[in-house]
Design an enzyme around this catalytic site. Structure first.
Site, short mmCIF file in Angstrom:
data_model
loop_
_atom_site.label_atom_id
_atom_site.label_comp_id
_atom_site.label_asym_id
_atom_site.label_seq_id
_atom_site.Cartn_x
_atom_site.Cartn_y
_atom_site.Cartn_z
N HIS A 34 0.85 -1.20 0.00
CA HIS A 34 0.00 0.00 0.00
C HIS A 34 0.88 1.25 0.00
O HIS A 34 2.07 1.16 0.28
CB HIS A 34 -0.92 0.02 1.23
CG HIS A 34 -0.15 0.21 2.51
ND1 HIS A 34 0.53 -0.81 3.12
CD2 HIS A 34 0.08 1.31 3.25
CE1 HIS A 34 1.14 -0.35 4.21
NE2 HIS A 34 0.89 0.94 4.31
N ASP A 36 0.84 5.17 1.82
CA ASP A 36 0.13 5.89 2.87
C ASP A 36 -0.54 7.13 2.26
O ASP A 36 0.11 7.87 1.52
CB ASP A 36 1.10 6.31 3.99
CG ASP A 36 1.72 5.10 4.68
OD1 ASP A 36 1.15 4.00 4.59
OD2 ASP A 36 2.77 5.27 5.33
N HIS A 90 4.83 0.22 -0.13
CA HIS A 90 5.59 -0.57 0.85
C HIS A 90 4.69 -1.64 1.45
O HIS A 90 3.47 -1.62 1.28
CB HIS A 90 6.19 0.34 1.93
CG HIS A 90 5.20 1.21 2.64
ND1 HIS A 90 4.63 2.32 2.07
CD2 HIS A 90 4.66 1.12 3.88
CE1 HIS A 90 3.79 2.88 2.92
NE2 HIS A 90 3.78 2.17 4.04
N ARG A 100 7.52 -9.30 15.45
CA ARG A 100 8.05 -7.97 15.11
C ARG A 100 7.06 -6.90 15.57
O ARG A 100 5.85 -7.11 15.53
CB ARG A 100 8.25 -7.89 13.60
CG ARG A 100 8.59 -6.52 13.09
CD ARG A 100 8.91 -6.53 11.60
NE ARG A 100 9.31 -5.21 11.17
CZ ARG A 100 8.46 -4.33 10.62
NH1 ARG A 100 7.20 -4.64 10.42
NH2 ARG A 100 8.89 -3.14 10.26
O1 LIG Z 1 5.03 -2.23 10.14
C1 LIG Z 1 5.62 -1.66 9.21
O2 LIG Z 1 6.84 -1.68 9.08
C2 LIG Z 1 4.84 -0.90 8.18
C3 LIG Z 1 3.46 -0.51 8.62
C4 LIG Z 1 2.77 0.36 7.64
O3 LIG Z 1 3.17 0.52 6.52
C5 LIG Z 1 1.55 1.06 8.04
O4 LIG Z 1 1.06 0.83 9.16
O5 LIG Z 1 1.05 1.89 7.22
FE LIG Z 2 2.20 2.19 5.49
#
Ligand SMILES: O=C(O)CCC(=O)C(=O)O
Ligand SMILES: [Fe+2]
Length: 179
Positions: A34, A36, A90, A100
């Site tokens: 996605h 942001d 990403h 994680r």
């Molecule tokens: O957890 C991550 O490294 C990415 C999370 C992410 O891209 C988001 O929450 O928009």
């Molecule tokens: Fe994100």
């Protein structure tokens, strides 16, 4: 434009992500691909690793660095720069041996502020013309929450939706299938 006013009194979002271990990581999405939609994202990840960014038609690992933050450009920033900058695709994968955690701050403008690039940036951008209409963060939020999953073509599809006479009947026409 005064950027301080643009962001002052805004409601931003903070999210904590927990990715449990998974015995079949290849069958799990974690956080799927996605972009942001907000302005800037400030991301803190632990040292486990799992964040990938899509550049030059390939997924690249964003290796964790102790004490470093990851800054992602979002669609509002892309529109403010008249497309000189683009938001980045990403994703975050799970793995089979270690859980994680990430902590993410999504910086958003005030909902009613008009997203409009500075004239100077319009002149400097490709073609020298406006790429997106004036819109507010609340317009883009409505689109991404109710009509469309965020990806690299969010702003193009948003523009079509925003300018269309019948918003309830939206069908995206911009697609990227490279990943
Ligand atoms: O957890 C991550 O490294 C990415 C999370 C992410 O891209 C988001 O929450 O928009
Ligand atoms: Fe994100």
């Amino acid at each position: 434009m005064l950027y301080r006013e643009f962001f002052e009194d805004a409601v931003s979002i903070m999210r904590t992500n927990l990715y449990p271990t998974c015995q079949e990581p290849n069958l799990s999405l974690g956080t799927g691909p996605h972009c942001d939609p907000n302005a800037l994202t400030i991301l803190h990840q632990d040292l486990v690793g799992g964040l990938d960014v899509f550049v030059d038609n390939k997924w690249h690992k964003v290796r964790p660095v102790l004490g470093a933050l990851v800054i992602n450009i979002g669609d509002v920033f892309a529109a403010l720069s008249n497309g000189i900058y683009r938001s980045c695709l990403h994703r975050a994968a799970v793995n089979s041996h270690k859980e994680r955690r990430s902590l993410v701050f999504f910086m958003c403008p005030r909902a009613d502020k008009v997203v409009k690039p500075a004239e100077e940036l319009v002149r400097k951008s490709e073609g020298g013309t406006r790429k997106f209409p004036d819109f507010t963060w609340s317009d883009l939020l409505e689109f991404t929450q109710n009509h469309y999953r965020v990806n690299e073509t969010t702003l193009e599809n948003f523009t079509d939706w925003f300018l269309s006479a019948d918003r309830s009947n939206f069908k995206p026409t911009h697609f990227k299938t490279s990943h």
